[in-house]
Design a protein around this motif. Sequence first.
Motif, PDB file in Angstrom:
ATOM      1  N   ASP A 107      47.516  56.397 -29.018  1.00  0.00           N
ATOM      2  CA  ASP A 107      47.724  54.683 -29.457  1.00  0.00           C
ATOM      3  C   ASP A 107      46.440  53.608 -28.976  1.00  0.00           C
ATOM      4  O   ASP A 107      46.154  53.434 -30.136  1.00  0.00           O
ATOM      5  CB  ASP A 107      48.949  54.054 -29.436  1.00  0.00           C
ATOM      6  CG  ASP A 107      49.898  54.490 -30.772  1.00  0.00           C
ATOM      7  OD1 ASP A 107      50.108  55.925 -30.966  1.00  0.00           O
ATOM      8  OD2 ASP A 107      51.288  54.577 -30.177  1.00  0.00           O
ATOM      9  N   ARG A 108      46.117  53.381 -28.086  1.00  0.00           N
ATOM     10  CA  ARG A 108      45.310  52.905 -27.705  1.00  0.00           C
ATOM     11  C   ARG A 108      44.311  53.046 -28.018  1.00  0.00           C
ATOM     12  O   ARG A 108      42.795  52.474 -28.450  1.00  0.00           O
ATOM     13  CB  ARG A 108      45.309  52.467 -25.610  1.00  0.00           C
ATOM     14  CG  ARG A 108      46.712  52.167 -25.109  1.00  0.00           C
ATOM     15  CD  ARG A 108      46.398  51.510 -24.068  1.00  0.00           C
ATOM     16  NE  ARG A 108      47.642  50.690 -23.594  1.00  0.00           N
ATOM     17  CZ  ARG A 108      48.530  51.331 -22.777  1.00  0.00           C
ATOM     18  NH1 ARG A 108      48.682  52.766 -21.971  1.00  0.00           N
ATOM     19  NH2 ARG A 108      49.682  50.591 -21.697  1.00  0.00           N
ATOM     20  N   ALA A 109      43.713  55.047 -27.681  1.00  0.00           N
ATOM     21  CA  ALA A 109      42.521  55.336 -28.086  1.00  0.00           C
ATOM     22  C   ALA A 109      42.677  55.084 -29.081  1.00  0.00           C
ATOM     23  O   ALA A 109      41.017  55.073 -30.205  1.00  0.00           O
ATOM     24  CB  ALA A 109      42.997  56.885 -27.190  1.00  0.00           C
ATOM     25  N   ILE A 110      42.987  55.827 -30.212  1.00  0.00           N
ATOM     26  CA  ILE A 110      42.885  55.237 -31.841  1.00  0.00           C
ATOM     27  C   ILE A 110      42.673  53.865 -32.082  1.00  0.00           C
ATOM     28  O   ILE A 110      41.852  54.017 -33.344  1.00  0.00           O
ATOM     29  CB  ILE A 110      44.559  55.634 -32.149  1.00  0.00           C
ATOM     30  CG1 ILE A 110      44.630  57.725 -32.174  1.00  0.00           C
ATOM     31  CG2 ILE A 110      44.683  55.567 -33.841  1.00  0.00           C
ATOM     32  CD1 ILE A 110      46.345  57.944 -32.487  1.00  0.00           C
ATOM     33  N   ASN A 111      43.411  52.908 -31.666  1.00  0.00           N
ATOM     34  CA  ASN A 111      43.477  51.923 -31.937  1.00  0.00           C
ATOM     35  C   ASN A 111      41.980  51.520 -31.066  1.00  0.00           C
ATOM     36  O   ASN A 111      41.045  50.388 -32.329  1.00  0.00           O
ATOM     37  CB  ASN A 111      43.970  50.471 -31.439  1.00  0.00           C
ATOM     38  CG  ASN A 111      45.138  50.524 -32.330  1.00  0.00           C
ATOM     39  OD1 ASN A 111      45.357  50.423 -33.252  1.00  0.00           O
ATOM     40  ND2 ASN A 111      46.554  50.326 -31.054  1.00  0.00           N
ATOM     41  N   LYS A 112      41.304  52.355 -30.059  1.00  0.00           N
ATOM     42  CA  LYS A 112      39.290  51.614 -29.798  1.00  0.00           C
ATOM     43  C   LYS A 112      38.722  52.596 -31.351  1.00  0.00           C
ATOM     44  O   LYS A 112      37.565  51.754 -31.169  1.00  0.00           O
ATOM     45  CB  LYS A 112      39.245  52.183 -28.762  1.00  0.00           C
ATOM     46  CG  LYS A 112      40.489  51.450 -27.231  1.00  0.00           C
ATOM     47  CD  LYS A 112      39.632  52.233 -26.656  1.00  0.00           C
ATOM     48  CE  LYS A 112      40.227  51.250 -25.315  1.00  0.00           C
ATOM     49  NZ  LYS A 112      39.964  52.526 -23.515  1.00  0.00           N
ATOM     50  N   SER A 113      38.979  53.579 -31.245  1.00  0.00           N
ATOM     51  CA  SER A 113      38.176  54.323 -32.771  1.00  0.00           C
ATOM     52  C   SER A 113      38.226  53.506 -34.016  1.00  0.00           C
ATOM     53  O   SER A 113      37.156  53.726 -34.551  1.00  0.00           O
ATOM     54  CB  SER A 113      38.971  55.661 -32.309  1.00  0.00           C
ATOM     55  OG  SER A 113      38.572  56.111 -33.843  1.00  0.00           O
ATOM     56  N   ILE A 114      39.276  52.812 -34.198  1.00  0.00           N
ATOM     57  CA  ILE A 114      39.451  52.204 -35.248  1.00  0.00           C
ATOM     58  C   ILE A 114      39.072  51.486 -35.314  1.00  0.00           C
ATOM     59  O   ILE A 114      37.675  50.593 -36.634  1.00  0.00           O
ATOM     60  CB  ILE A 114      40.890  52.303 -36.105  1.00  0.00           C
ATOM     61  CG1 ILE A 114      42.233  52.998 -35.984  1.00  0.00           C
ATOM     62  CG2 ILE A 114      40.860  50.460 -36.970  1.00  0.00           C
ATOM     63  CD1 ILE A 114      43.403  52.979 -36.160  1.00  0.00           C
ATOM     64  N   ARG A 115      38.542  50.710 -34.468  1.00  0.00           N
ATOM     65  CA  ARG A 115      37.131  48.920 -34.345  1.00  0.00           C
ATOM     66  C   ARG A 115      36.166  49.581 -34.226  1.00  0.00           C
ATOM     67  O   ARG A 115      35.054  49.045 -34.720  1.00  0.00           O
ATOM     68  CB  ARG A 115      37.718  48.014 -32.820  1.00  0.00           C
ATOM     69  CG  ARG A 115      38.834  47.831 -33.059  1.00  0.00           C
ATOM     70  CD  ARG A 115      39.027  46.464 -32.357  1.00  0.00           C
ATOM     71  NE  ARG A 115      39.400  48.129 -31.014  1.00  0.00           N
ATOM     72  CZ  ARG A 115      40.740  47.969 -30.155  1.00  0.00           C
ATOM     73  NH1 ARG A 115      41.751  47.639 -30.017  1.00  0.00           N
ATOM     74  NH2 ARG A 115      39.871  48.405 -28.467  1.00  0.00           N
ATOM     75  N   LEU A 116      36.384  51.019 -33.153  1.00  0.00           N
ATOM     76  CA  LEU A 116      34.424  51.723 -33.148  1.00  0.00           C
ATOM     77  C   LEU A 116      34.141  52.087 -34.432  1.00  0.00           C
ATOM     78  O   LEU A 116      32.945  52.007 -34.914  1.00  0.00           O
ATOM     79  CB  LEU A 116      34.601  52.283 -31.902  1.00  0.00           C
ATOM     80  CG  LEU A 116      33.258  53.035 -31.184  1.00  0.00           C
ATOM     81  CD1 LEU A 116      32.165  52.277 -31.188  1.00  0.00           C
ATOM     82  CD2 LEU A 116      33.752  54.526 -31.162  1.00  0.00           C
TER      83      LEU A 116
END
Length: 280
Positions: A107-116
Amino acid sequence: MTEHNLFQLHLSHSDLYVHKFTQYEEKRSGADWEWWIGAREEGWLCLKIQAKRVHGTVYRELDHPGREDGDFQYNTLINSCDSSKTEYPFHVFSNGWPDASLRTEADRAINKSIRLHDLAQIAASDREVWGCSVTSTYIVKRLHTSSNRKKRSYVPRYLEASVPWSELFVPIHRSHVGDVASTHELLTSIRLRLEAHSRMATDKGAVAQYRDTPAQLLDVFVDREKSLHRDLPDYIHAAMNPPAAQDLVWSQRFSEQVPRMAIVANLGPEPLWVHLERTS
């Protein structure tokens, strides 16, 4: 799993042609499957795909050996792409989150991808969207070679750099979805998206740079050193024209060009069989 997904796409979209080759040399090409996108009047680009799935908390098959001794399969895939043509190496990851600790990190990684990647329209909690994710093989190589053996195949590291695979076919300017006026514009849009993700291996701001550029100026970002394929390769023609052309497939059974599977997406107005028909 790959075959199931591709044939489901074919069932949902009749303008997609899917073919499974009975003879191939994956170790030679590094590709599990190829995706050819284009039209007769415009030309064709090609995605060369390696498919990997999660095992516990890692993509353990990223350690799969390549064609050369001491090499990895992703290097074979990169080297199989013609740098003068619109050929792009990508990894597709099949994901699942059975491990509670992995779900938290994912979930943390997905949130980072969403921002990136400017994916605000996708909810981080919607894990099904990330069941098939994709990233440039150039990014896979950077991540795999920049960490110790224990962490180099850890799933969240790649999720952060990935997007749901449908995102590869969304225009850089999301407001223009459904508003593409011509085959040329649609093909250029897909090409720019692929090149933006490839550039992110060395420039994390590539997608944002494309997005913030007025749509009418996006052509300046097209990699002019690459040219579209003017025609589909012979083994695609052979697959589309059995049985007369089957000898061509068999003659290439040990060719490093033939993948396990191929999918062709026709963006032009003509039926697929018309522009794949061989001329003498």
